[in-house]
Design a protein around this motif. Structure first.
Motif, PDB file in Angstrom:
ATOM      1  N   HIS A  88       0.834  -1.212   0.000  1.00  0.00           N
ATOM      2  CA  HIS A  88       0.000   0.000   0.000  1.00  0.00           C
ATOM      3  C   HIS A  88       0.869   1.263   0.000  1.00  0.00           C
ATOM      4  O   HIS A  88       0.865   2.054   0.943  1.00  0.00           O
ATOM      5  CB  HIS A  88      -0.953   0.007   1.206  1.00  0.00           C
ATOM      6  N   TYR A  89       1.598   1.441  -1.079  1.00  0.00           N
ATOM      7  CA  TYR A  89       2.490   2.607  -1.190  1.00  0.00           C
ATOM      8  C   TYR A  89       1.699   3.905  -1.261  1.00  0.00           C
ATOM      9  O   TYR A  89       0.616   3.969  -1.866  1.00  0.00           O
ATOM     10  CB  TYR A  89       3.364   2.476  -2.443  1.00  0.00           C
ATOM     11  N   ASP A  90       2.265   4.937  -0.656  1.00  0.00           N
ATOM     12  CA  ASP A  90       1.680   6.268  -0.782  1.00  0.00           C
ATOM     13  C   ASP A  90       1.892   6.827  -2.178  1.00  0.00           C
ATOM     14  O   ASP A  90       1.034   7.529  -2.707  1.00  0.00           O
ATOM     15  CB  ASP A  90       2.313   7.211   0.255  1.00  0.00           C
ATOM     16  N   VAL A  91       3.052   6.525  -2.764  1.00  0.00           N
ATOM     17  CA  VAL A  91       3.358   7.050  -4.087  1.00  0.00           C
ATOM     18  C   VAL A  91       4.271   6.077  -4.824  1.00  0.00           C
ATOM     19  O   VAL A  91       5.140   5.447  -4.225  1.00  0.00           O
ATOM     20  CB  VAL A  91       4.011   8.454  -3.993  1.00  0.00           C
ATOM     21  N   ALA A  92       4.037   5.954  -6.115  1.00  0.00           N
ATOM     22  CA  ALA A  92       4.935   5.214  -7.006  1.00  0.00           C
ATOM     23  C   ALA A  92       5.429   6.184  -8.076  1.00  0.00           C
ATOM     24  O   ALA A  92       4.661   7.013  -8.577  1.00  0.00           O
ATOM     25  CB  ALA A  92       4.231   4.030  -7.648  1.00  0.00           C
ATOM     26  N   ILE A  93       6.708   6.081  -8.423  1.00  0.00           N
ATOM     27  CA  ILE A  93       7.323   6.970  -9.396  1.00  0.00           C
ATOM     28  C   ILE A  93       7.796   6.148 -10.587  1.00  0.00           C
ATOM     29  O   ILE A  93       8.627   5.247 -10.431  1.00  0.00           O
ATOM     30  CB  ILE A  93       8.520   7.728  -8.789  1.00  0.00           C
ATOM     31  N   ALA A  94       7.254   6.432 -11.758  1.00  0.00           N
ATOM     32  CA  ALA A  94       7.748   5.815 -12.995  1.00  0.00           C
ATOM     33  C   ALA A  94       8.997   6.588 -13.400  1.00  0.00           C
ATOM     34  O   ALA A  94       8.932   7.584 -14.121  1.00  0.00           O
ATOM     35  CB  ALA A  94       6.688   5.868 -14.090  1.00  0.00           C
ATOM     36  N   ALA A  95      10.140   6.142 -12.913  1.00  0.00           N
ATOM     37  CA  ALA A  95      11.379   6.925 -12.973  1.00  0.00           C
ATOM     38  C   ALA A  95      12.106   6.717 -14.292  1.00  0.00           C
ATOM     39  O   ALA A  95      13.142   6.057 -14.364  1.00  0.00           O
ATOM     40  CB  ALA A  95      12.278   6.563 -11.790  1.00  0.00           C
ATOM     41  N   GLN A  96      11.569   7.300 -15.348  1.00  0.00           N
ATOM     42  CA  GLN A  96      12.180   7.265 -16.673  1.00  0.00           C
ATOM     43  C   GLN A  96      12.542   8.680 -17.095  1.00  0.00           C
ATOM     44  O   GLN A  96      11.837   9.628 -16.751  1.00  0.00           O
ATOM     45  CB  GLN A  96      11.219   6.661 -17.692  1.00  0.00           C
ATOM     46  N   GLY A  97      13.615   8.827 -17.860  1.00  0.00           N
ATOM     47  CA  GLY A  97      13.999  10.148 -18.341  1.00  0.00           C
ATOM     48  C   GLY A  97      13.204  10.621 -19.537  1.00  0.00           C
ATOM     49  O   GLY A  97      13.253  11.796 -19.902  1.00  0.00           O
ATOM     50  N   THR A  98      12.474   9.694 -20.167  1.00  0.00           N
ATOM     51  CA  THR A  98      11.561  10.026 -21.254  1.00  0.00           C
ATOM     52  C   THR A  98      10.221   9.357 -20.964  1.00  0.00           C
ATOM     53  O   THR A  98      10.137   8.438 -20.139  1.00  0.00           O
ATOM     54  CB  THR A  98      12.093   9.540 -22.607  1.00  0.00           C
ATOM     55  N   VAL A  99       9.190   9.801 -21.632  1.00  0.00           N
ATOM     56  CA  VAL A  99       7.855   9.245 -21.413  1.00  0.00           C
ATOM     57  C   VAL A  99       7.856   7.767 -21.812  1.00  0.00           C
ATOM     58  O   VAL A  99       8.303   7.399 -22.901  1.00  0.00           O
ATOM     59  CB  VAL A  99       6.802  10.024 -22.219  1.00  0.00           C
ATOM     60  N   SER A 100       7.351   6.916 -20.906  1.00  0.00           N
ATOM     61  CA  SER A 100       7.353   5.476 -21.149  1.00  0.00           C
ATOM     62  C   SER A 100       6.045   4.879 -20.662  1.00  0.00           C
ATOM     63  O   SER A 100       5.776   4.835 -19.456  1.00  0.00           O
ATOM     64  CB  SER A 100       8.532   4.812 -20.425  1.00  0.00           C
ATOM     65  N   ARG A 101       5.224   4.399 -21.592  1.00  0.00           N
ATOM     66  CA  ARG A 101       3.959   3.771 -21.195  1.00  0.00           C
ATOM     67  C   ARG A 101       4.202   2.439 -20.482  1.00  0.00           C
ATOM     68  O   ARG A 101       3.426   2.057 -19.610  1.00  0.00           O
ATOM     69  CB  ARG A 101       3.085   3.565 -22.427  1.00  0.00           C
ATOM     70  N   ARG A 102       5.274   1.719 -20.847  1.00  0.00           N
ATOM     71  CA  ARG A 102       5.562   0.452 -20.179  1.00  0.00           C
ATOM     72  C   ARG A 102       5.941   0.668 -18.716  1.00  0.00           C
ATOM     73  O   ARG A 102       5.491  -0.061 -17.831  1.00  0.00           O
ATOM     74  CB  ARG A 102       6.677  -0.279 -20.914  1.00  0.00           C
ATOM     75  N   ALA A 103       6.788   1.661 -18.456  1.00  0.00           N
ATOM     76  CA  ALA A 103       7.160   1.957 -17.072  1.00  0.00           C
ATOM     77  C   ALA A 103       5.941   2.413 -16.281  1.00  0.00           C
ATOM     78  O   ALA A 103       5.760   2.038 -15.117  1.00  0.00           O
ATOM     79  CB  ALA A 103       8.252   3.021 -17.035  1.00  0.00           C
TER      80      ALA A 103
END
Length: 342
Positions: A88-103
């Motif tokens: 139950h994370y408060d926040v998840a970060i899709a940590a990519q330097g470019t936009v990534s739908r997979r991440a």
């Protein structure tokens, strides 16, 4: 903010470039649970990083070992995601330097209350609660670091950070001292994933001979990925390393075939400076605080050059590392390191 998850699913260097954000999150939230979800391929980057509470990993299909079932890998990935949903994370970060739908899809499946991701205004990014406008210029470290803005992280990013395993480092230190007991230690990486980043064996041999004349008591640690060139999963450079060692029979060279990422990190940590094509080893050296001479082929130095350390970057007009001559590489090495003990 009690539970934060950083998701980074791509290559070794990309994950190294995420460590300034991880460090800033730990400084901002010293008592939080800060976890990372990565791949089995790049997990070693974070193995000894003290800022993280837990590191979770899954194996991509293209990285599976012989005999591993693709169905089994998908099942294990689902189990990992289910384990993370239960946190139950408060926040998840899709940590990519470019936009990534997979991440983003991977981060979204964790079910965090908030989801931070880069957006570009054209790609549909379902589920993002805290969008950050993607940068079109700048270093990968700066692009990823911007994802900390919704959590109150501002200012320029710090240095990258990678931590070597002490036991592995000590084993390599004893090997080095047994054959080459003194002098500055120069690391040289042979392997490069992209063909445009590969430098010929004879160029390496001529360069090391020039270095040896300039620094007579220098010790050379030569690294490469073991295996055959035609391995579809992890192309190796055993043939290239053997050919180089034949040319350098009288030089002060310790050959190190790095069968795992942790060994490569430990070996680089022994070096006083590091010469490498653009790639994961280059970013590991920067994360370990080493001066780096980077040879760039068909990639962008503005986005990918070593971050936060003394550096020299060479890129020929052809964008083919093979077109760099040993003399110009030696000149850049001297600019990086002189004066060192002779």
């Amino acid at each position: 903010m009690q539970k934060i998850l950083i998701v980074r699913r791509d290559n070794i260097g990309d994950l190294v470039c995420t460590t300034p954000l991880i460090r800033a999150l730990r400084q901002r939230y010293p008592d939080a649970r800060i976890d990372a979800l990565v791949t089995s391929y790049n997990r070693g980057v974070l193995s000894d990083l003290p800022e993280l509470s837990h590191v979770y990993a899954y194996t991509k299909g293209k990285h599976r070992e012989p005999g591993q079932s693709l169905v089994r890998l998908h099942y294990q990935k689902l189990v990992t995601l289910w384990t993370l949903r239960r946190v139950h994370y408060d926040v998840a970060i899709a940590a990519q330097g470019t936009v990534s739908r997979r991440a983003l899809a991977l981060a979204r499946n964790v079910g965090a209350n908030r989801l931070i991701s880069l957006v570009d205004g054209t790609t549909r990014m379902t589920g993002v609660t805290d969008p950050v406008t993607a940068r079109q210029t700048g270093h990968e470290v700066e692009r990823v670091f911007a994802l900390g803005q919704p959590l109150g992280i501002q200012g320029p990013p710090g240095a990258c950070r990678v931590v070597a395993d002490e036991a592995r480092r000590e084993i390599l230190q004893r090997r080095l001292d047994a054959v080459l007991p003194d002098g500055p230690r120069f690391g040289i990486q042979l392997s490069a994933r992209k063909p445009s980043q590969r430098w010929p064996v004879l160029h390496y041999a001529h360069l090391i001979e020039q270095m040896q004349r300039h620094w007579p008591n220098a010790r050379f640690l030569v690294f490469w990925a073991p295996g055959a060139e035609n391995d579809p999963r992890h192309p190796g450079d055993d043939r290239k390393a053997a050919e180089l060692m034949q040319h350098l029979a009288r030089q002060r060279v310790l050959p190190i075939a790095t069968s795992c990422l942790e060994d490569l990190i430990a070996g680089i940590d022994l070096c006083d400076a590091f010469l490498t094509p653009d790639g994961g080893a280059m970013h590991l050296a920067a994360g370990l605080g080493k001066p780096v001479l980077a040879l760039f082929g068909d990639s962008d130095p503005e986005q990918w050059q070593p971050w936060g350390v003394p550096r020299q970057v060479l890129q020929p007009p052809s964008r083919q590392v093979a077109d760099l001559q040993p003399g110009e590489v030696m000149a850049a090495w001297c600019r990086l390191l002189d004066p060192l003990p002779q």
